[in-house]
Design a protein around this motif. Structure first.
Motif, PDB file in Angstrom:
ATOM      1  N   ARG A  90       0.818  -1.215   0.000  1.00  0.00           N
ATOM      2  CA  ARG A  90       0.000   0.000   0.000  1.00  0.00           C
ATOM      3  C   ARG A  90       0.856   1.271   0.000  1.00  0.00           C
ATOM      4  O   ARG A  90       0.332   2.373   0.100  1.00  0.00           O
ATOM      5  CB  ARG A  90      -0.911   0.024   1.226  1.00  0.00           C
ATOM      6  N   GLY A  91       2.167   1.096  -0.054  1.00  0.00           N
ATOM      7  CA  GLY A  91       3.050   2.249  -0.154  1.00  0.00           C
ATOM      8  C   GLY A  91       3.783   2.636   1.114  1.00  0.00           C
ATOM      9  O   GLY A  91       4.511   3.627   1.137  1.00  0.00           O
ATOM     10  N   THR A  92       3.633   1.882   2.178  1.00  0.00           N
ATOM     11  CA  THR A  92       4.327   2.173   3.434  1.00  0.00           C
ATOM     12  C   THR A  92       5.773   1.693   3.331  1.00  0.00           C
ATOM     13  O   THR A  92       6.018   0.569   2.903  1.00  0.00           O
ATOM     14  CB  THR A  92       3.629   1.442   4.606  1.00  0.00           C
ATOM     15  N   PRO A  93       6.734   2.514   3.709  1.00  0.00           N
ATOM     16  CA  PRO A  93       8.136   2.049   3.711  1.00  0.00           C
ATOM     17  C   PRO A  93       8.313   0.836   4.628  1.00  0.00           C
ATOM     18  O   PRO A  93       7.593   0.692   5.632  1.00  0.00           O
ATOM     19  CB  PRO A  93       8.909   3.255   4.256  1.00  0.00           C
ATOM     20  N   VAL A  94       9.251  -0.029   4.287  1.00  0.00           N
ATOM     21  CA  VAL A  94       9.453  -1.276   5.033  1.00  0.00           C
ATOM     22  C   VAL A  94       9.648  -1.020   6.520  1.00  0.00           C
ATOM     23  O   VAL A  94       9.024  -1.685   7.358  1.00  0.00           O
ATOM     24  CB  VAL A  94      10.645  -2.075   4.456  1.00  0.00           C
ATOM     25  N   GLU A  95      10.507  -0.072   6.877  1.00  0.00           N
ATOM     26  CA  GLU A  95      10.786   0.189   8.295  1.00  0.00           C
ATOM     27  C   GLU A  95       9.523   0.625   9.030  1.00  0.00           C
ATOM     28  O   GLU A  95       9.266   0.204  10.156  1.00  0.00           O
ATOM     29  CB  GLU A  95      11.877   1.249   8.449  1.00  0.00           C
ATOM     30  N   ALA A  96       8.728   1.484   8.389  1.00  0.00           N
ATOM     31  CA  ALA A  96       7.481   1.947   9.010  1.00  0.00           C
ATOM     32  C   ALA A  96       6.481   0.808   9.118  1.00  0.00           C
ATOM     33  O   ALA A  96       5.779   0.667  10.136  1.00  0.00           O
ATOM     34  CB  ALA A  96       6.889   3.108   8.213  1.00  0.00           C
ATOM     35  N   ALA A  97       6.403  -0.026   8.089  1.00  0.00           N
ATOM     36  CA  ALA A  97       5.486  -1.166   8.115  1.00  0.00           C
ATOM     37  C   ALA A  97       5.840  -2.099   9.269  1.00  0.00           C
ATOM     38  O   ALA A  97       4.955  -2.578   9.997  1.00  0.00           O
ATOM     39  CB  ALA A  97       5.536  -1.913   6.791  1.00  0.00           C
ATOM     40  N   CYS A  98       7.122  -2.323   9.465  1.00  0.00           N
ATOM     41  CA  CYS A  98       7.566  -3.189  10.562  1.00  0.00           C
ATOM     42  C   CYS A  98       7.182  -2.583  11.907  1.00  0.00           C
ATOM     43  O   CYS A  98       6.694  -3.296  12.798  1.00  0.00           O
ATOM     44  CB  CYS A  98       9.064  -3.437  10.474  1.00  0.00           C
ATOM     45  N   ARG A  99       7.383  -1.292  12.058  1.00  0.00           N
ATOM     46  CA  ARG A  99       7.026  -0.626  13.320  1.00  0.00           C
ATOM     47  C   ARG A  99       5.528  -0.712  13.561  1.00  0.00           C
ATOM     48  O   ARG A  99       5.085  -0.957  14.689  1.00  0.00           O
ATOM     49  CB  ARG A  99       7.498   0.837  13.288  1.00  0.00           C
ATOM     50  N   ILE A 100       4.717  -0.517  12.524  1.00  0.00           N
ATOM     51  CA  ILE A 100       3.264  -0.611  12.651  1.00  0.00           C
ATOM     52  C   ILE A 100       2.859  -2.011  13.106  1.00  0.00           C
ATOM     53  O   ILE A 100       2.039  -2.164  14.019  1.00  0.00           O
ATOM     54  CB  ILE A 100       2.571  -0.235  11.317  1.00  0.00           C
ATOM     55  N   VAL A 101       3.432  -3.028  12.483  1.00  0.00           N
ATOM     56  CA  VAL A 101       3.087  -4.406  12.840  1.00  0.00           C
ATOM     57  C   VAL A 101       3.489  -4.700  14.286  1.00  0.00           C
ATOM     58  O   VAL A 101       2.738  -5.332  15.032  1.00  0.00           O
ATOM     59  CB  VAL A 101       3.724  -5.414  11.859  1.00  0.00           C
ATOM     60  N   ILE A 102       4.649  -4.219  14.705  1.00  0.00           N
ATOM     61  CA  ILE A 102       5.092  -4.411  16.094  1.00  0.00           C
ATOM     62  C   ILE A 102       4.109  -3.739  17.049  1.00  0.00           C
ATOM     63  O   ILE A 102       3.698  -4.322  18.056  1.00  0.00           O
ATOM     64  CB  ILE A 102       6.523  -3.871  16.290  1.00  0.00           C
ATOM     65  N   LEU A 103       3.713  -2.509  16.735  1.00  0.00           N
ATOM     66  CA  LEU A 103       2.767  -1.789  17.601  1.00  0.00           C
ATOM     67  C   LEU A 103       1.398  -2.459  17.623  1.00  0.00           C
ATOM     68  O   LEU A 103       0.754  -2.531  18.675  1.00  0.00           O
ATOM     69  CB  LEU A 103       2.656  -0.327  17.172  1.00  0.00           C
TER      70      LEU A 103
END
Length: 116
Positions: free
Chosen positions: A73-86
């Motif tokens: 959906r366009g989220t950078p990998v690092e941000a996507a990982c942080r979102i999933v962790i949260l």
């Protein structure tokens, strides 16, 4: 081999590292590079075989699939990982909160019946 064998237990175990990097990438429809990237971002830490190859569990593949959805959906990998962790931390906190509420309700229901 019986249904109670250790192999059967491992195949039913969500945390058993049953999938090679190539197979995991194929199942997710992604590349091994994506799996390495989410590993470097510390979203998942694959176990290593005796030969040093990465091995992934079904649980890790579900987490990786969620990260891939966000990246697609366009989220950078690092941000996507942080979102999933949260998201995972929030889910765990909600589970603990629900358990505390059940315990408190049971305690109040049990103590309230004997008071005057």
């Amino acid at each position: 081999m019986t249904a109670d064998s250790p192999l059967s237990d491992r195949l039913d175990d969500d945390d058993y590292p049953a999938y090679t990097m190539g197979r995991a990438a194929e199942m997710l429809g992604t590349t091994p590079g994506f799996l390495r990237a989410i590993g470097e971002a510390r979203l998942i830490t694959p176990l290593r075989s005796e030969g040093g190859h990465r091995r992934y569990s079904r649980y890790q593949l579900r987490i990786a699939a969620r990260a891939r959805e966000l990246v697609d959906r366009g989220t950078p990998v690092e941000a996507a990982c942080r979102i999933v962790i949260l998201e995972d931390q929030l889910e765990e906190a909600q589970r603990i909160n629900a358990e505390y509420r059940r315990t408190a309700k049971q305690a109040s229901d049990g103590s309230g019946s004997g008071s005057a």
